[in-house]
Design a protein around this motif. Sequence first.
Motif, PDB file in Angstrom:
ATOM      1  N   THR A  34     -11.433  22.830  -5.353  1.00  0.00           N
ATOM      2  CA  THR A  34     -11.127  23.796  -4.291  1.00  0.00           C
ATOM      3  C   THR A  34      -9.655  24.189  -4.312  1.00  0.00           C
ATOM      4  N   GLY A  35      -8.920  23.654  -5.300  1.00  0.00           N
ATOM      5  CA  GLY A  35      -7.517  24.020  -5.456  1.00  0.00           C
ATOM      6  C   GLY A  35      -6.541  23.187  -4.655  1.00  0.00           C
ATOM      7  N   GLU A  36      -7.013  22.076  -4.064  1.00  0.00           N
ATOM      8  CA  GLU A  36      -6.143  21.226  -3.253  1.00  0.00           C
ATOM      9  C   GLU A  36      -5.579  20.073  -4.083  1.00  0.00           C
ATOM     10  N   HIS A  37      -4.311  19.723  -3.810  1.00  0.00           N
ATOM     11  CA  HIS A  37      -3.724  18.549  -4.444  1.00  0.00           C
ATOM     12  C   HIS A  37      -4.357  17.308  -3.821  1.00  0.00           C
ATOM     13  N   ILE A  38      -4.968  16.443  -4.623  1.00  0.00           N
ATOM     14  CA  ILE A  38      -5.624  15.236  -4.115  1.00  0.00           C
ATOM     15  C   ILE A  38      -5.132  13.991  -4.857  1.00  0.00           C
ATOM     16  N   GLY A  39      -3.989  14.113  -5.535  1.00  0.00           N
ATOM     17  CA  GLY A  39      -3.477  13.000  -6.347  1.00  0.00           C
ATOM     18  C   GLY A  39      -3.202  11.742  -5.559  1.00  0.00           C
ATOM     19  N   GLY A  40      -2.763  11.883  -4.284  1.00  0.00           N
ATOM     20  CA  GLY A  40      -2.473  10.707  -3.485  1.00  0.00           C
ATOM     21  C   GLY A  40      -3.731   9.917  -3.161  1.00  0.00           C
ATOM     22  N   VAL A  41      -4.739  10.592  -2.619  1.00  0.00           N
ATOM     23  CA  VAL A  41      -5.995   9.936  -2.255  1.00  0.00           C
ATOM     24  C   VAL A  41      -6.710   9.408  -3.492  1.00  0.00           C
ATOM     25  N   GLN A  42      -6.904  10.295  -4.458  1.00  0.00           N
ATOM     26  CA  GLN A  42      -7.636   9.940  -5.675  1.00  0.00           C
ATOM     27  C   GLN A  42      -6.951   8.792  -6.412  1.00  0.00           C
ATOM     28  N   GLY A  43      -5.629   8.918  -6.587  1.00  0.00           N
ATOM     29  CA  GLY A  43      -4.890   7.897  -7.320  1.00  0.00           C
ATOM     30  C   GLY A  43      -4.887   6.555  -6.615  1.00  0.00           C
ATOM     31  N   PHE A  44      -4.758   6.593  -5.292  1.00  0.00           N
ATOM     32  CA  PHE A  44      -4.728   5.342  -4.539  1.00  0.00           C
ATOM     33  C   PHE A  44      -6.053   4.602  -4.656  1.00  0.00           C
ATOM     34  N   SER A  74       0.790  -1.231   0.000  1.00  0.00           N
ATOM     35  CA  SER A  74       0.000   0.000   0.000  1.00  0.00           C
ATOM     36  C   SER A  74       0.821   1.280   0.000  1.00  0.00           C
ATOM     37  N   LEU A  75       1.899   1.346   0.787  1.00  0.00           N
ATOM     38  CA  LEU A  75       2.710   2.563   0.751  1.00  0.00           C
ATOM     39  C   LEU A  75       3.410   2.681  -0.592  1.00  0.00           C
ATOM     40  N   ASN A  76       3.853   1.572  -1.135  1.00  0.00           N
ATOM     41  CA  ASN A  76       4.438   1.543  -2.468  1.00  0.00           C
ATOM     42  C   ASN A  76       3.450   2.114  -3.484  1.00  0.00           C
ATOM     43  N   THR A  77       2.187   1.708  -3.379  1.00  0.00           N
ATOM     44  CA  THR A  77       1.147   2.194  -4.288  1.00  0.00           C
ATOM     45  C   THR A  77       0.865   3.668  -4.073  1.00  0.00           C
ATOM     46  N   PHE A  78       0.745   4.076  -2.812  1.00  0.00           N
ATOM     47  CA  PHE A  78       0.423   5.470  -2.506  1.00  0.00           C
ATOM     48  C   PHE A  78       1.516   6.410  -3.018  1.00  0.00           C
ATOM     49  N   LEU A  79       2.766   6.112  -2.737  1.00  0.00           N
ATOM     50  CA  LEU A  79       3.860   6.993  -3.149  1.00  0.00           C
ATOM     51  C   LEU A  79       3.982   7.043  -4.669  1.00  0.00           C
ATOM     52  N   ARG A  80       3.692   5.929  -5.332  1.00  0.00           N
ATOM     53  CA  ARG A  80       3.759   5.923  -6.799  1.00  0.00           C
ATOM     54  C   ARG A  80       2.722   6.856  -7.398  1.00  0.00           C
ATOM     55  N   VAL A  81       1.475   6.768  -6.916  1.00  0.00           N
ATOM     56  CA  VAL A  81       0.435   7.619  -7.500  1.00  0.00           C
ATOM     57  C   VAL A  81       0.607   9.073  -7.047  1.00  0.00           C
ATOM     58  N   TRP A  82       1.088   9.255  -5.833  1.00  0.00           N
ATOM     59  CA  TRP A  82       1.358  10.610  -5.337  1.00  0.00           C
ATOM     60  C   TRP A  82       2.338  11.334  -6.256  1.00  0.00           C
ATOM     61  N   ALA A  83       3.374  10.619  -6.663  1.00  0.00           N
ATOM     62  CA  ALA A  83       4.421  11.228  -7.472  1.00  0.00           C
ATOM     63  C   ALA A  83       4.035  11.379  -8.939  1.00  0.00           C
ATOM     64  N   SER A  84       3.000  10.674  -9.383  1.00  0.00           N
ATOM     65  CA  SER A  84       2.725  10.647 -10.821  1.00  0.00           C
ATOM     66  C   SER A  84       1.377  11.217 -11.237  1.00  0.00           C
ATOM     67  N   ILE A  85       0.459  11.417 -10.273  1.00  0.00           N
ATOM     68  CA  ILE A  85      -0.885  11.864 -10.659  1.00  0.00           C
ATOM     69  C   ILE A  85      -1.116  13.308 -10.214  1.00  0.00           C
ATOM     70  N   PRO A  86      -1.120  14.241 -11.156  1.00  0.00           N
ATOM     71  CA  PRO A  86      -1.275  15.664 -10.828  1.00  0.00           C
ATOM     72  C   PRO A  86      -2.739  16.097 -10.783  1.00  0.00           C
TER      73      PRO A  86
END
Length: 328
Positions: free
Chosen positions: A29-39, A12-24
């Motif tokens: 509301t102007g918030e970065h949500i790539g980690g939650v959304q991508g995971f 799961s952390l492997n997955t979270f960090l991968r999508v965090w780094a790659s999904i813009p």
Amino acid sequence: MSINQRVLIIDSLNTFLRVWASIPVISNTGEHIGGVQGFLRSIGSNIRDFAPSKCILVFDGKGGSYRRKKLYPEYKGNRINKGTMRRDFFSTKEEEMLSLRSQLAKTILYLDTLPVQVISVDNIEADDTIAYIAKQLCADSEKVRIVSTDRDFLQLVNDKIEVYSPVKKKLYTPTEIQQEYGILNENYLVYRTLSGDDGDNIDGVGGIGLKTFIKEFPTITTGKIDIDTLIQLSENSIKTSKKPKKIFQNIVNSKDIIWRNYELMQLSDVNISGISKMQILDKFNAKVKFPNYYQFQLLAQRDALIFKDVTTWLYSTFNGLAAWSKQT
């Protein structure tokens, strides 16, 4: 049929960090949500593809790297101060890390509304937990799929256990390992002890590429070979040759490194305490909660996640697991 018939295990952390780094992804509301959304989208995609009877999301426990760092202090030392991953959204590393931690905490809240199991045990790395579940607790399962970009899991591949790499979009079976690496899946760990692991800052034996390895030890393509045999063959070659090849000298001179790497990398018989194994077993056998789609939707609305139709996504993704959860 058993709920453990088809088990999906996500690093799961492997997955979270991968999508965090790659999904813009930015919310309205102007918030970065790539980690939650991508995971969430990533685990949803894997669930729909594999159709598991049980889905387990494994995270590193607090202090999980202690055992390996005690054996090799430089373990994962290359991961310190690597800099920001999303410089296009954050002006400072502190700002980025604050958002990352916040999104990871939010992700756990979403998982708590879904019919999945989240497992994390203090002082145990996710690799060891995943391996213990796949090899020991799922011994009677029909199929186990591990989702991770970590190549260490390839050593576990057999007729029952498969590994899916989301970056390569490739499903590793014994056949796939032999096609890509030219060696039997049973020999993958031996190869890794020689090559090392740049990702974990583990150095290997110099001057040994895969092609050279196969050329000088052709048995790895047709039969199982262990480290003792590898070293013995190298020593014999040195004794019987007037001008022994460098690969054999390097292996013999690096025996300590090879065995150290084996202790760091091997996952077939994980070195964790009986108490930790019992904790994993208890979590594995715990009743799978029935989904709370309403709570999920409230969280998604709060965080302004982007779904074309969140209700359809939830039902099409998790209803199969929900049905299995009623059997526990």
